[in-house]
Design an enzyme around this catalytic site. Structure first.
Site, PDB file in Angstrom:
ATOM      1  N   LYS A 106      54.813  30.839  63.549  1.00  0.00           N
ATOM      2  CA  LYS A 106      54.262  30.601  64.885  1.00  0.00           C
ATOM      3  C   LYS A 106      55.374  30.332  65.889  1.00  0.00           C
ATOM      4  CE  LYS A 106      50.466  30.728  67.116  1.00  0.00           C
ATOM      5  NZ  LYS A 106      49.644  31.936  67.127  1.00  0.00           N
ATOM      6  N   GLY A 149      44.622  41.673  68.843  1.00  0.00           N
ATOM      7  CA  GLY A 149      43.678  40.784  68.184  1.00  0.00           C
ATOM      8  C   GLY A 149      42.602  40.236  69.089  1.00  0.00           C
ATOM      9  N   LYS A 157      42.246  45.048  64.237  1.00  0.00           N
ATOM     10  CA  LYS A 157      41.900  45.749  62.991  1.00  0.00           C
ATOM     11  C   LYS A 157      40.403  45.819  62.734  1.00  0.00           C
ATOM     12  CE  LYS A 157      44.121  43.289  60.027  1.00  0.00           C
ATOM     13  NZ  LYS A 157      44.569  42.884  58.674  1.00  0.00           N
ATOM     14  N   ARG A 185      37.636  38.857  69.234  1.00  0.00           N
ATOM     15  CA  ARG A 185      36.854  37.610  69.184  1.00  0.00           C
ATOM     16  C   ARG A 185      37.704  36.460  69.740  1.00  0.00           C
ATOM     17  NH1 ARG A 185      38.483  38.741  63.921  1.00  0.00           N
ATOM     18  NH2 ARG A 185      36.539  39.848  63.573  1.00  0.00           N
ATOM     19  N   GLY A 186      37.111  35.308  69.846  1.00  0.00           N
ATOM     20  CA  GLY A 186      37.841  34.080  70.164  1.00  0.00           C
ATOM     21  C   GLY A 186      38.578  34.086  71.484  1.00  0.00           C
ATOM     22  N   ILE A 187      39.771  33.521  71.473  1.00  0.00           N
ATOM     23  CA  ILE A 187      40.546  33.356  72.697  1.00  0.00           C
ATOM     24  C   ILE A 187      40.922  34.709  73.306  1.00  0.00           C
ATOM     25  CG2 ILE A 187      42.743  32.522  73.624  1.00  0.00           C
ATOM     26  CD1 ILE A 187      42.551  30.213  71.558  1.00  0.00           C
ATOM     27  N   TYR A 218      53.919  28.586  57.964  1.00  0.00           N
ATOM     28  CA  TYR A 218      53.126  28.881  59.162  1.00  0.00           C
ATOM     29  C   TYR A 218      53.870  28.474  60.425  1.00  0.00           C
ATOM     30  CZ  TYR A 218      49.576  28.482  62.793  1.00  0.00           C
ATOM     31  OH  TYR A 218      48.884  28.593  63.980  1.00  0.00           O
TER      32      TYR A 218
END
Length: 289
Positions: free
Chosen positions: A167, A12, A37, A15-17, A163
């Site tokens: 997590k 993943g 993806k 983008r981002g972290i 969630y």
């Protein structure tokens, strides 16, 4: 410290972290597989595996963009095999991919429940499982899960139990695998932010621009991850690290660079135990408690 020549497999990371961690490693000349993806531009989310690869190459690293749904064992296996074929092995596995929906029990449909568990818990388990045979051959192997401390307080479950379960499943991978693979010298740790991080998830799901204005940039997580991944694996395992505490241990004093222009307290993130907030020197508002 340097990750020059090291190979990172990041789930993943378009983008981002995840991308920020990839770019920090790339500055040393690391090899990075972006297993995600997003192959085509998304209307609401920035970046694809190909734009991420371009950024990694510009930063000084070598990149392998791999279309990969981490729910699919065959796709993960192919991405791992391509990584080994291209770069000769895997030194670091970063489990960054995650799915989120902050709904209560009655509002959570089972399709979304399954998605969160398949990506967060099962995905972390699967990606780690397929990387471990190659990590065993590495000189200083690390698995780093972007997952919170196991703070078993009801407040973290009551508003979004599905969630939180998913997590914390990632965190339990850290707890179990760190002990299971200690004799092989593989470090397995978790990293979690003290404050909210300005990502698409924050802007789209967790309060929008108001919370984004009280957040730090992903670069703080990248710098903390970089510090962890350079530590001796046999001496650094089974930890639930908080980004700011990692960097303070490295001698960082000025954290304003991670939240330029921000005035007032920052938004404390989900799942951060009360004792962490109590010992921090940073002004934090417990927005998500």
């Amino acid at each position: 410290m340097s990750l020059a020549g090291k190979t990172l497999f990041i789930s993943g990371g378009s983008r981002g972290i995840g991308l920020s961690i990839a770019l920090r490693a790339a500055r040393d000349g690391a090899n990075v597989t972006i297993a995600a993806k997003t192959a085509e531009p998304h209307p609401k989310l920035p970046g694809t595996i190909y734009t991420a690869a371009e950024e990694i190459e510009k930063a000084g690293g070598k990149a392998l963009p791999a279309i990969c749904d981490i729910r699919d064992e065959a796709q993960v296996g192919e991405a791992v095999a391509r990584t080994v074929e291209r770069f000769g092995g895997i030194d670091i596995c970063v489990n960054n991919a995650s799915a989120i929906q902050l709904t209560g029990t009655l509002e959570t449909d089972m399709k979304r429940f399954d998605l969160m568990h398949q990506i967060n818990t099962r995905g972390t388990f699967l990606v780690s499982k397929l990387c471990i045979p190659h990590l065993k051959l590495a000189a200083n192997p690390h698995i780093l899960n972007l997952a919170p401390p196991l703070d078993m307080a009801a407040k973290w479950f009551k508003n979004h139990v599905a969630y939180t379960m998913a997590k914390f499943g990632m965190s339990m991978c850290t707890l179990g695998m760190s002990a299971e693979f200690a004799r092989h010298g593989i470090a397995v740790n978790s990293l979690w932010p003290l404050t909210a991080i300005d990502t698409a998830a924050v802007r789209n799901l967790l309060g929008g621009a108001n919370v984004a204005a009280m957040s730090r940039s992903p670069s703080i997580m990248a710098d903390a991850a970089y510090a962890i991944l350079n530590r001796p694996a046999r001496e650094t395992t089974g930890n639930f690290f908080i980004d700011e505490e990692v960097l303070r241990a490295e001698g960082v004093i000025d954290f304003s660079i991670y939240a330029p222009g921000t005035k007032g307290p920052l938004a404390g993130d989900f799942f951060v135990p009360d004792d962490v907030f109590e010992r921090t020197e940073t002004q934090v508002s417990r927005v998500f408690n």
